[in-house]
Design a protein around this motif. Structure first.
Motif, PDB file in Angstrom:
ATOM      1  N   ASP A   1       0.836  -1.208   0.000  1.00 49.40           N
ATOM      2  CA  ASP A   1       0.000   0.000   0.000  1.00 49.40           C
ATOM      3  C   ASP A   1       0.870   1.258   0.000  1.00 49.40           C
ATOM      4  OD1 ASP A   1      -2.255  -1.552   0.038  1.00 49.40           O
ATOM      5  OD2 ASP A   1      -2.550  -1.418   2.209  1.00 49.40           O
ATOM      6  N   ILE A   2       1.925   1.227   0.805  1.00 51.77           N
ATOM      7  CA  ILE A   2       2.821   2.384   0.869  1.00 51.77           C
ATOM      8  C   ILE A   2       3.547   2.574  -0.453  1.00 51.77           C
ATOM      9  CG2 ILE A   2       4.891   3.307   2.005  1.00 51.77           C
ATOM     10  CD1 ILE A   2       3.958   1.958   4.563  1.00 51.77           C
TER      11      ILE A   2
ATOM     12  N   ILE B   1       7.051   8.133   3.364  1.00 49.01           N
ATOM     13  CA  ILE B   1       5.644   8.520   3.547  1.00 49.01           C
ATOM     14  C   ILE B   1       5.531  10.033   3.625  1.00 49.01           C
ATOM     15  CG2 ILE B   1       3.639   8.320   5.051  1.00 49.01           C
ATOM     16  CD1 ILE B   1       4.670   5.592   5.924  1.00 49.01           C
ATOM     17  N   LEU B   2       6.428  10.656   4.375  1.00 54.61           N
ATOM     18  CA  LEU B   2       6.390  12.115   4.505  1.00 54.61           C
ATOM     19  C   LEU B   2       6.655  12.791   3.161  1.00 54.61           C
ATOM     20  CD1 LEU B   2       8.290  12.585   7.898  1.00 54.61           C
ATOM     21  CD2 LEU B   2       5.833  12.831   7.475  1.00 54.61           C
ATOM     22  N   GLY B   3       7.595  12.243   2.394  1.00 52.67           N
ATOM     23  CA  GLY B   3       7.889  12.812   1.090  1.00 52.67           C
ATOM     24  C   GLY B   3       6.691  12.723   0.162  1.00 52.67           C
ATOM     25  N   ALA B   4       5.991  11.580   0.189  1.00 51.85           N
ATOM     26  CA  ALA B   4       4.810  11.424  -0.654  1.00 51.85           C
ATOM     27  C   ALA B   4       3.696  12.368  -0.216  1.00 51.85           C
ATOM     28  CB  ALA B   4       4.325   9.979  -0.601  1.00 51.85           C
ATOM     29  N   ALA B   5       3.525  12.539   1.093  1.00 51.82           N
ATOM     30  CA  ALA B   5       2.485  13.440   1.593  1.00 51.82           C
ATOM     31  C   ALA B   5       2.782  14.884   1.189  1.00 51.82           C
ATOM     32  CB  ALA B   5       2.387  13.326   3.114  1.00 51.82           C
ATOM     33  N   ALA B   6       4.035  15.302   1.330  1.00 49.72           N
ATOM     34  CA  ALA B   6       4.403  16.663   0.939  1.00 49.72           C
ATOM     35  C   ALA B   6       4.196  16.880  -0.556  1.00 49.72           C
ATOM     36  CB  ALA B   6       5.854  16.938   1.325  1.00 49.72           C
ATOM     37  N   GLY B   7       4.564  15.890  -1.380  1.00 52.54           N
ATOM     38  CA  GLY B   7       4.375  16.006  -2.819  1.00 52.54           C
ATOM     39  C   GLY B   7       2.917  16.131  -3.207  1.00 52.54           C
ATOM     40  N   ARG B   8       2.044  15.360  -2.571  1.00 47.26           N
ATOM     41  CA  ARG B   8       0.621  15.431  -2.883  1.00 47.26           C
ATOM     42  C   ARG B   8       0.016  16.756  -2.415  1.00 47.26           C
ATOM     43  NH1 ARG B   8       1.591  10.237  -3.397  1.00 47.26           N
ATOM     44  NH2 ARG B   8       0.184   8.941  -4.649  1.00 47.26           N
ATOM     45  N   ALA B   9       0.504  17.265  -1.291  1.00 47.09           N
ATOM     46  CA  ALA B   9       0.008  18.563  -0.822  1.00 47.09           C
ATOM     47  C   ALA B   9       0.364  19.665  -1.821  1.00 47.09           C
ATOM     48  CB  ALA B   9       0.607  18.879   0.551  1.00 47.09           C
ATOM     49  N   ARG B  10       1.558  19.605  -2.382  1.00 52.59           N
ATOM     50  CA  ARG B  10       1.954  20.601  -3.382  1.00 52.59           C
ATOM     51  C   ARG B  10       1.115  20.440  -4.654  1.00 52.59           C
ATOM     52  NH1 ARG B  10       7.204  18.762  -1.472  1.00 52.59           N
ATOM     53  NH2 ARG B  10       8.096  20.354  -0.093  1.00 52.59           N
ATOM     54  N   ASP B  11       0.874  19.189  -5.059  1.00 49.36           N
ATOM     55  CA  ASP B  11       0.044  18.956  -6.253  1.00 49.36           C
ATOM     56  C   ASP B  11      -1.365  19.514  -6.048  1.00 49.36           C
ATOM     57  OD1 ASP B  11       2.180  17.691  -7.443  1.00 49.36           O
ATOM     58  OD2 ASP B  11       1.470  15.660  -6.971  1.00 49.36           O
ATOM     59  N   LEU B  12      -1.915  19.317  -4.861  1.00 47.06           N
ATOM     60  CA  LEU B  12      -3.258  19.820  -4.559  1.00 47.06           C
ATOM     61  C   LEU B  12      -3.277  21.348  -4.610  1.00 47.06           C
ATOM     62  CD1 LEU B  12      -6.191  19.364  -3.623  1.00 47.06           C
ATOM     63  CD2 LEU B  12      -5.328  19.399  -1.265  1.00 47.06           C
ATOM     64  N   ARG B  13      -2.273  21.975  -4.038  1.00 44.10           N
ATOM     65  CA  ARG B  13      -2.222  23.437  -4.049  1.00 44.10           C
ATOM     66  C   ARG B  13      -2.118  23.968  -5.490  1.00 44.10           C
ATOM     67  NH1 ARG B  13       2.150  26.061  -0.253  1.00 44.10           N
ATOM     68  NH2 ARG B  13       3.477  24.670  -1.500  1.00 44.10           N
ATOM     69  N   ASP B  14      -1.291  23.324  -6.298  1.00 40.77           N
ATOM     70  CA  ASP B  14      -1.140  23.765  -7.689  1.00 40.77           C
ATOM     71  C   ASP B  14      -2.458  23.610  -8.455  1.00 40.77           C
ATOM     72  OD1 ASP B  14       1.488  24.326  -7.142  1.00 40.77           O
ATOM     73  OD2 ASP B  14       2.261  22.460  -8.009  1.00 40.77           O
TER      74      ASP B  14
ATOM     75  N   GLY C   1      -2.434  14.212  13.088  1.00 44.46           N
ATOM     76  CA  GLY C   1      -3.855  14.157  13.422  1.00 44.46           C
ATOM     77  C   GLY C   1      -4.641  15.386  12.989  1.00 44.46           C
ATOM     78  N   PRO C   2      -4.211  16.593  13.405  1.00 44.71           N
ATOM     79  CA  PRO C   2      -4.936  17.791  12.969  1.00 44.71           C
ATOM     80  C   PRO C   2      -4.936  17.976  11.453  1.00 44.71           C
ATOM     81  CG  PRO C   2      -3.561  18.282  14.869  1.00 44.71           C
ATOM     82  CD  PRO C   2      -3.200  16.898  14.421  1.00 44.71           C
ATOM     83  N   LYS C   3      -3.901  17.491  10.791  1.00 46.66           N
ATOM     84  CA  LYS C   3      -3.824  17.630   9.335  1.00 46.66           C
ATOM     85  C   LYS C   3      -4.894  16.761   8.657  1.00 46.66           C
ATOM     86  CE  LYS C   3       1.067  18.869   9.341  1.00 46.66           C
ATOM     87  NZ  LYS C   3       1.073  19.169  10.779  1.00 46.66           N
ATOM     88  N   ILE C   4      -5.119  15.576   9.202  1.00 42.50           N
ATOM     89  CA  ILE C   4      -6.198  14.738   8.662  1.00 42.50           C
ATOM     90  C   ILE C   4      -7.540  15.431   8.867  1.00 42.50           C
ATOM     91  CG2 ILE C   4      -7.408  12.540   8.888  1.00 42.50           C
ATOM     92  CD1 ILE C   4      -4.780  11.254   9.688  1.00 42.50           C
TER      93      ILE C   4
ATOM     94  N   ASP D   1      -8.324  12.938  -1.549  1.00 36.62           N
ATOM     95  CA  ASP D   1      -8.415  11.562  -1.049  1.00 36.62           C
ATOM     96  C   ASP D   1      -7.027  10.912  -0.978  1.00 36.62           C
ATOM     97  OD1 ASP D   1     -11.144  11.767  -0.789  1.00 36.62           O
ATOM     98  OD2 ASP D   1     -11.582  10.826  -2.737  1.00 36.62           O
ATOM     99  N   GLU D   2      -6.216  11.135  -2.016  1.00 34.16           N
ATOM    100  CA  GLU D   2      -4.867  10.570  -2.018  1.00 34.16           C
ATOM    101  C   GLU D   2      -4.014  11.170  -0.908  1.00 34.16           C
ATOM    102  OE1 GLU D   2      -3.164  11.105  -5.842  1.00 34.16           O
ATOM    103  OE2 GLU D   2      -4.539   9.728  -6.866  1.00 34.16           O
ATOM    104  N   LEU D   3      -4.154  12.479  -0.680  1.00 31.87           N
ATOM    105  CA  LEU D   3      -3.394  13.135   0.386  1.00 31.87           C
ATOM    106  C   LEU D   3      -3.809  12.596   1.752  1.00 31.87           C
ATOM    107  CD1 LEU D   3      -1.432  15.277   1.398  1.00 31.87           C
ATOM    108  CD2 LEU D   3      -3.294  16.953   1.280  1.00 31.87           C
ATOM    109  N   LYS D   4      -5.118  12.446   1.952  1.00 31.80           N
ATOM    110  CA  LYS D   4      -5.594  11.903   3.227  1.00 31.80           C
ATOM    111  C   LYS D   4      -5.086  10.482   3.441  1.00 31.80           C
ATOM    112  CE  LYS D   4      -9.801  10.728   5.793  1.00 31.80           C
ATOM    113  NZ  LYS D   4     -11.297  10.713   5.773  1.00 31.80           N
ATOM    114  N   ALA D   5      -5.124   9.666   2.398  1.00 34.94           N
ATOM    115  CA  ALA D   5      -4.649   8.284   2.526  1.00 34.94           C
ATOM    116  C   ALA D   5      -3.169   8.235   2.862  1.00 34.94           C
ATOM    117  CB  ALA D   5      -4.924   7.526   1.226  1.00 34.94           C
TER     118      ALA D   5
END
Length: 360
Positions: A133-134, A153-166, A225-228, A251-255
């Motif tokens: 899954d990871i 995991i942190l790198g993937a989360a940061a990348g998805r957050a940037r994609d969402l913002r863009d 936790g607060p980020k979720i 959804d991908e960022l939350k996962a």
């Protein structure tokens, strides 16, 4: 304290490093816990052997100070009765009993690693399923090193957050532009906090070796936790302003962020087992000299064994105080390790977006 619950900050300036990474200082455990740096350093970051040595020295100083201050003095009591034999005979019993309990603790830890072949196969299958899954979320093979495992995991989360913002920064579907502006503000706040926090923790994980507490210590600083909860709030309150692609990115960022919780708990559990095994071994090592010293005090020491005094303190008082401190060394080790384990357990009680502390 949240499910991430309170990440931590060392006396050497981890909180400042987090700030330099662009994250809010509230993401670090020291700021969220509202406790001073020295206390958290003593409870979590300080070398456990140093803490045990300080406790042992404190016992020695306190024993000698009280023995000198009371009337009649310990030296006088030793000459008229036999308090030394009584004291250290009890210590021998306590040391043997404590060492036996330590062996029991070690057995409880090891029983989790024992089991029939089928159970071991199930454990392996579950572990590989999570790693798959990871790998799907990170887009690459899952690292085997604990620090690199969390870093991925942190790198993937940061990348998805940037994609969402863009994605949100562009035009959305036809609708009220004010709704899109509010969405952009919320997403920008989320992305800025998440990426800054993730990048700061990744810097702390770089070079950290498992077994030294560094990996767990760094992982505590990602307040997931607060980020979720913030992701869920954006998805609910701005559903009309979101495009289908943006909902998918959310959804991908939350996962991805959600995966950090069980991953960190797994690493924390392994550290608990590692620490308890180390503690058991150290207490057994310390029990041998403690028993020898206690036995010598029972069989050899009397009023004439240590004649004279130094700076007004009878030598027999110093000898008994030193022997008492050495006999308590196994207990000092137990206290030093337990302080860290209990503090860590308290600050990671919840898993998921639950906040067990004062929060806006």
């Amino acid at each position: 304290m949240s499910g991430s619950t309170e990440g931590s900050s060392s006396a050497s300036g981890d909180a400042d490093a987090a700030d330099a990474g662009g994250t809010d200082t509230a993401d670090t455990m020291r700021e969220r816990a509202g406790e001073n740096r020295v206390k958290l350093w003593l409870l979590l970051r300080a070398d456990r052997l140093v803490v045990a040595a300080v406790l042992t020295l404190a016992v020695f100083v306190a024993f000698v100070a009280v023995a000198v201050a009371i009337s009649p003095s310990l030296a006088t009591k030793v000459g008229s009765s036999d308090p030394v034999e009584t004291l250290f005979a009890s210590m021998i019993t306590a040391i043997v009993t404590g060492a036996t309990l330590v062996v029991t603790i070690g057995q409880l830890v090891l029983t989790q690693e024992n089991g029939p072949l089928g159970d071991q196969r199930d454990r392996m299958d579950d572990t590989l399923a999570v790693r798959d899954d990871i790998a799907d979320l990170t887009g690459g093979p899952t690292p085997t090193d604990p620090a690199a495992f969390l870093d991925a995991i942190l790198g993937a989360a940061a990348g998805r957050a940037r994609d969402l913002r863009d994605s949100v920064a562009g035009q959305g579907d036809d609708g009220d532009e004010s709704d899109r502006d509010a969405l952009r503000a919320e997403v920008d706040d989320l992305a800025t906090g998440l990426t800054g926090n993730a990048d700061a923790v990744r810097g702390q994980l770089d070079g950290a070796e498992f077994g030294s507490f560094d990996v767990v210590f760094a992982a505590l600083n990602f307040d997931y936790g607060p980020k979720i909860g913030q992701i869920e709030r954006i998805a609910t309150e701005h559903d009309d302003a979101l495009t289908d692609d943006e909902r998918g990115l959310l959804d991908e960022l939350k996962a991805t962020v959600s995966l950090f919780g069980p991953a960190r708990e797994h690493v924390k559990t392994l550290y608990f087992q590692w620490a308890l095994i180390d503690l058991s071994r150290l207490i057994l090592y310390a029990a041998v000299p403690a028993l020898v010293v206690a036995g010598l005090m029972v069989t050899v020491v009397d009023a004439g064994t240590f004649p004279g005094s130094t700076l007004g303190v009878a030598h027999v008082t110093l000898a008994v105080g030193g022997a008492f401190a050495v006999a308590l060394l196994p207990f000092s080790l137990f206290v030093s390790y337990l302080l860290r384990v209990l503090t860590l357990a308290k600050r990671t009680l919840a898993i998921g977006p639950l906040v067990l502390r004062d929060s806006e």
